[in-house]
Every structure is written in structure tokens, then in C-alpha cells.
Design an enzyme around this catalytic site. Structure first.
Site, PDB file in Angstrom:
ATOM      1  NE  ARG A 187       1.825  -4.997  11.003  1.00  9.62           N
ATOM      2  CZ  ARG A 187       2.886  -4.757  10.239  1.00  9.62           C
ATOM      3  NH1 ARG A 187       4.063  -5.261  10.556  1.00  9.62           N
ATOM      4  NH2 ARG A 187       2.766  -4.022   9.171  1.00  9.62           N
TER       5      ARG A 187
ATOM      6  NE  ARG B 241      -4.790  -1.288   9.638  1.00  8.32           N
ATOM      7  CZ  ARG B 241      -3.726  -0.803   9.001  1.00  8.32           C
ATOM      8  NH1 ARG B 241      -3.719   0.410   8.537  1.00  8.32           N
ATOM      9  NH2 ARG B 241      -2.687  -1.565   8.834  1.00  8.32           N
TER      10      ARG B 241
ATOM     11  NE  ARG C 267       7.703  -2.988   6.127  1.00  7.07           N
ATOM     12  CZ  ARG C 267       6.419  -2.740   6.304  1.00  7.07           C
ATOM     13  NH1 ARG C 267       5.743  -2.089   5.381  1.00  7.07           N
ATOM     14  NH2 ARG C 267       5.805  -3.186   7.371  1.00  7.07           N
TER      15      ARG C 267
ATOM     16  CE  LYS D 122      -2.151  -1.068   3.864  1.00 10.23           C
ATOM     17  NZ  LYS D 122      -1.503  -2.364   4.180  1.00 10.23           N
TER      18      LYS D 122
ATOM     19  NE  ARG E 232       6.029  -0.530   9.933  1.00 10.11           N
ATOM     20  CZ  ARG E 232       4.922  -0.490   9.211  1.00 10.11           C
ATOM     21  NH1 ARG E 232       4.892   0.186   8.084  1.00 10.11           N
ATOM     22  NH2 ARG E 232       3.840  -1.136   9.610  1.00 10.11           N
TER      23      ARG E 232
HETATM   24  P1  AP5 Z   1       4.821  -1.678   1.815  1.00 14.54           P
HETATM   25  O1  AP5 Z   1       4.541  -0.817   0.643  1.00 14.54           O
HETATM   26  O2  AP5 Z   1       5.613  -1.113   2.929  1.00 14.54           O
HETATM   27  O3  AP5 Z   1       3.453  -2.360   2.307  1.00 14.54           O
HETATM   28  P2  AP5 Z   1       2.243  -1.771   3.146  1.00 14.54           P
HETATM   29  O4  AP5 Z   1       1.015  -2.386   2.583  1.00 14.54           O
HETATM   30  O5  AP5 Z   1       2.317  -0.281   3.221  1.00 14.54           O
HETATM   31  O6  AP5 Z   1       2.572  -2.444   4.539  1.00 14.54           O
HETATM   32  P3  AP5 Z   1       2.451  -1.878   6.003  1.00 14.54           P
HETATM   33  O7  AP5 Z   1       3.226  -2.815   6.869  1.00 14.54           O
HETATM   34  O8  AP5 Z   1       2.810  -0.429   6.061  1.00 14.54           O
HETATM   35  O9  AP5 Z   1       0.948  -2.069   6.245  1.00 14.54           O
HETATM   36  P4  AP5 Z   1       0.190  -2.017   7.551  1.00 14.54           P
HETATM   37  O10 AP5 Z   1      -1.154  -1.868   7.022  1.00 14.54           O
HETATM   38  O11 AP5 Z   1       0.411  -3.155   8.461  1.00 14.54           O
HETATM   39  O12 AP5 Z   1       0.896  -0.821   8.353  1.00 14.54           O
HETATM   40  P5  AP5 Z   1       0.420   0.672   8.682  1.00 14.54           P
HETATM   41  O13 AP5 Z   1       1.626   1.494   8.769  1.00 14.54           O
HETATM   42  O14 AP5 Z   1      -0.672   1.070   7.792  1.00 14.54           O
HETATM   43  O15 AP5 Z   1       5.537  -3.002   1.267  1.00 14.54           O
HETATM   44  C1  AP5 Z   1       5.942  -4.046   2.131  1.00 14.54           C
HETATM   45  C2  AP5 Z   1       7.279  -4.644   1.672  1.00 14.54           C
HETATM   46  O16 AP5 Z   1       7.118  -5.306   0.414  1.00 14.54           O
HETATM   47  C3  AP5 Z   1       8.383  -3.622   1.430  1.00 14.54           C
HETATM   48  O17 AP5 Z   1       9.612  -4.186   1.793  1.00 14.54           O
HETATM   49  C4  AP5 Z   1       8.307  -3.339  -0.064  1.00 14.54           C
HETATM   50  O18 AP5 Z   1       9.535  -2.866  -0.550  1.00 14.54           O
HETATM   51  C5  AP5 Z   1       7.929  -4.718  -0.604  1.00 14.54           C
HETATM   52  N1  AP5 Z   1       7.073  -4.653  -1.801  1.00 14.54           N
HETATM   53  C6  AP5 Z   1       6.043  -3.802  -2.047  1.00 14.54           C
HETATM   54  N2  AP5 Z   1       5.480  -4.053  -3.226  1.00 14.54           N
HETATM   55  C7  AP5 Z   1       6.144  -5.118  -3.748  1.00 14.54           C
HETATM   56  C8  AP5 Z   1       6.013  -5.881  -4.955  1.00 14.54           C
HETATM   57  N3  AP5 Z   1       5.059  -5.587  -5.870  1.00 14.54           N
HETATM   58  N4  AP5 Z   1       6.860  -6.914  -5.161  1.00 14.54           N
HETATM   59  C9  AP5 Z   1       7.818  -7.216  -4.235  1.00 14.54           C
HETATM   60  N5  AP5 Z   1       7.999  -6.535  -3.081  1.00 14.54           N
HETATM   61  C10 AP5 Z   1       7.163  -5.507  -2.833  1.00 14.54           C
HETATM   62  O19 AP5 Z   1      -0.171   0.464  10.145  1.00 14.54           O
HETATM   63  C11 AP5 Z   1       0.655   0.131  11.239  1.00 14.54           C
HETATM   64  C12 AP5 Z   1      -0.180  -0.001  12.483  1.00 14.54           C
HETATM   65  O20 AP5 Z   1      -0.799   1.270  12.787  1.00 14.54           O
HETATM   66  C13 AP5 Z   1      -1.346  -0.996  12.406  1.00 14.54           C
HETATM   67  O21 AP5 Z   1      -0.932  -2.300  12.709  1.00 14.54           O
HETATM   68  C14 AP5 Z   1      -2.296  -0.387  13.477  1.00 14.54           C
HETATM   69  O22 AP5 Z   1      -1.890  -0.747  14.770  1.00 14.54           O
HETATM   70  C15 AP5 Z   1      -2.104   1.107  13.311  1.00 14.54           C
HETATM   71  N6  AP5 Z   1      -3.090   1.689  12.376  1.00 14.54           N
HETATM   72  C16 AP5 Z   1      -2.822   2.275  11.173  1.00 14.54           C
HETATM   73  N7  AP5 Z   1      -3.962   2.696  10.587  1.00 14.54           N
HETATM   74  C17 AP5 Z   1      -4.982   2.376  11.434  1.00 14.54           C
HETATM   75  C18 AP5 Z   1      -6.404   2.526  11.386  1.00 14.54           C
HETATM   76  N8  AP5 Z   1      -7.017   3.091  10.329  1.00 14.54           N
HETATM   77  N9  AP5 Z   1      -7.115   2.062  12.435  1.00 14.54           N
HETATM   78  C19 AP5 Z   1      -6.518   1.496  13.498  1.00 14.54           C
HETATM   79  N10 AP5 Z   1      -5.207   1.296  13.600  1.00 14.54           N
HETATM   80  C20 AP5 Z   1      -4.424   1.736  12.588  1.00 14.54           C
HETATM   81 MG    MG Z   2       2.545   1.113   4.838  1.00 12.38          MG
END
Ligand code: AP5
Ligand code: MG
Length: 213
Positions: A171, A88, A127, A13, A160
Site C-alpha cells: 500500500r 488517489r 491499529r 486521514k 483490518r
Molecule cells: P487512520 O486514521 O485509520 O489512518 P488513515 O489515513 O485513515 O489510514 P487508512 O489505512 O484508512 O488509509 P488508506 O488510505 O490505506 O485506506 P482506505 O480505507 O482509504 O490512522 C491509522 C492508525 O494510526 C490508527 O491506529 C490510528 O488510531 C493511529 N493514529 C492516527 N493519528 C495518529 C496520531 N496523530 N498519532 C498517533 N497515532 C495516530 O483505502 C483502503 C483501500 O481501498 C485502498 O488500499 C484501495 O485499494 C481502496 N481505495 C480506497 N479509495 C480508493 C480510491 N480513491 N481509488 C482506488 N482505490 C481506493
Molecule cells: Mg482510513
């Protein structure tokens, strides 16, 4: 252009949101990034959010929804935005739909980036992220030009805290339980676009742009 990015943790994402944001010239809004910035700055919100994030749980809606609605009411959001990691939960989605409807607006599309759990686990293990500019790398799939150093700003890359293997599994469980039902929610509202997230950075981006039309 008002877009939502759905998809499991590690689906790509953040990676795709950065490109979409540049392509359409709209702000990239990640609730995860906002929480991480608050943790880094030591704010009250950061302290509360950290407790949930470190165990792979969601931050309560009460702390998340108003923060996001406030962010999208700012001036840079008048021509649209891409939401990464929000909504979410079904209540978050309902609050967003209601808040936009009150202004006679709606989102244009919810993009679901599909990646199987096995691939997710491998991606998170590799990552590395930049603590300064937020760029994301993978030690094998998307390595930085110089090991451990951000291509964009030269900072030292980090892992991270919530990418520890046991936290990744919580997660994923949280995702399947609380976030996956949003796929049906947006399908029912005729907003869902599904993209194969396993094909590589450029093909995923091309599929997104093609399907957005
Ligand atoms: P990356 O692009 O970093 O993936 P991502 O989907 O952004 O993953 P996140 O870990 O950021 O998602 P998340 O939803 O758990 O975390 P968030 O920060 O939103 O890619 C991942 C890896 O794959 C990288 O190494 C990249 O280089 C590689 N990659 C990407 N595309 C690729 C491809 N096509 N081919 C190969 N490799 C690839 O949330 C964190 C925490 O915050 C949550 O757990 C929760 O506690 C809290 N939180 C956030 N938003 C909310 C909400 N709305 N409500 C409640 N809690 C929330
Ligand atoms: Mg992310």
C-alpha cells in the site's frame, strides 16, 4: 466547505476526517469505507474491490470515480463534505475538478497529512478498528478504554485485513507511485495545505483548523 484529505495509508486521514466532519457539520466520505461496506454486504462492487484491496493495489478508476461523483451529488452534500481517500490518482483528481467546474464549483483545500513511512508501519501494526461504527484505535497510542472493545458502540474490535505487514508495504509503494503526485497537482492549483501528522491526535486537529482559518 469542500475538503480533500491526502496522505499515506495510516497517516490519520480517517481519524481526522471524523473530527473535521463534526467541527464543520459536513459529511465524511471515505471511498475505502464505501468499499468495505460493499464487501461486508457481498455486493458485486464489493467482490471486485476486495481483490484489489487485499493486495494493496488501488481499485480501478472506472469503479471508483462514478461511485464518488454520485455520492457527492446527494442532498447531504450541498453545504460541503470531506473526502477521505479520494482522489488517489491524477485521473481521479482531474475528473473531480472537471465535474465540480461543470457546476461552477471547486474544492476549498486539499490537506496533506505528512507522516514518514517508518511511523506508518508501526501505526498499522497496532491499529484496531470497529466493524460497526468505524472508530479507529491503536493498541499503544490510542487504546480503547476496555481492551478489544469499541468505546463508542461496544462492538468487538478487529484488525483490518489489509493491515497485514506485507500488504502495508504494497500500500505504501502504491501510495508513493500513484497518489503522492497529487501533492504537486493541488500545489499547482493553489489548494494545498500541509500538516505534520506525527504530533498527536489533538495537535494535528488544531493545526488543521488553524490553517483552514
Ligand atoms: P487512520 O486514521 O485509520 O489512518 P488513515 O489515513 O485513515 O489510514 P487508512 O489505512 O484508512 O488509509 P488508506 O488510505 O490505506 O485506506 P482506505 O480505507 O482509504 O490512522 C491509522 C492508525 O494510526 C490508527 O491506529 C490510528 O488510531 C493511529 N493514529 C492516527 N493519528 C495518529 C496520531 N496523530 N498519532 C498517533 N497515532 C495516530 O483505502 C483502503 C483501500 O481501498 C485502498 O488500499 C484501495 O485499494 C481502496 N481505495 C480506497 N479509495 C480508493 C480510491 N480513491 N481509488 C482506488 N482505490 C481506493
Ligand atoms: Mg482510513
Amino acid at each position: 466547505m469542500k475538503l480533500i484529505l491526502l496522505g499515506a495509508p495510516g497517516a490519520g486521514k480517517g481519524t481526522q476526517a471524523k473530527r473535521i466532519s463534526q467541527h464543520y457539520d459536513i459529511p465524511h466520505i471515505s471511498t475505502g469505507d464505501i468499499f468495505r461496506a460493499n464487501i461486508k454486504a457481498g455486493t458485486e462492487l464489493g467482490k471486485k474491490a476486495q481483490e484489489y484491496m487485499e493486495r494493496g493495489a488501488l481499485v480501478p478508476d472506472a469503479l471508483t470515480v462514478d461511485m464518488l461523483l454520485d455520492r457527492i451529488s446527494q442532498d447531504d452534500c450541498t453545504s460541503g463534505y470531506i473526502l477521505d481517500g479520494f482522489p488517489r490518482t491524477i485521473p481521479q483528481a482531474e475528473r473531480l475538478t472537471e465535474a465540480l467546474a461543470a457546476m461552477g464549483e471547486d474544492i476549498d483545500a486539499a490537506l496533506d497529512i505528512e507522516v514518514p513511512d517508518e511511523v506508518i508501519v508501526e501505526r498499522m501494526a497496532g491499529r484496531r478498528v470497529c466493524p460497526d461504527c468505524g472508530s479507529s484505535y491503536h493498541v499503544v497510542n490510542i487504546p480503547p478504554k476496555k481492551e478489544g472493545i469499541c468505546d463508542v458502540c461496544g462492538a468487538q474490535l478487529i484488525t483490518r485485513r489489509d493491515d497485514a505487514p506485507e500488504t502495508v508495504l504494497s500500500r505504501l509503494a502504491t501510495y508513493h507511485d500513484q497518489t503522492e503526485p497529487l501533492i504537486e497537482y493541488y500545489q499547482g492549483r493553489d489548494k494545498l495545505i500541509t500538516v505534520d501528522g506525527t504530533t498527536g491526535l489533538d495537535p494535528v486537529f488544531e493545526e488543521i483548523i488553524e490553517k483552514l482559518g
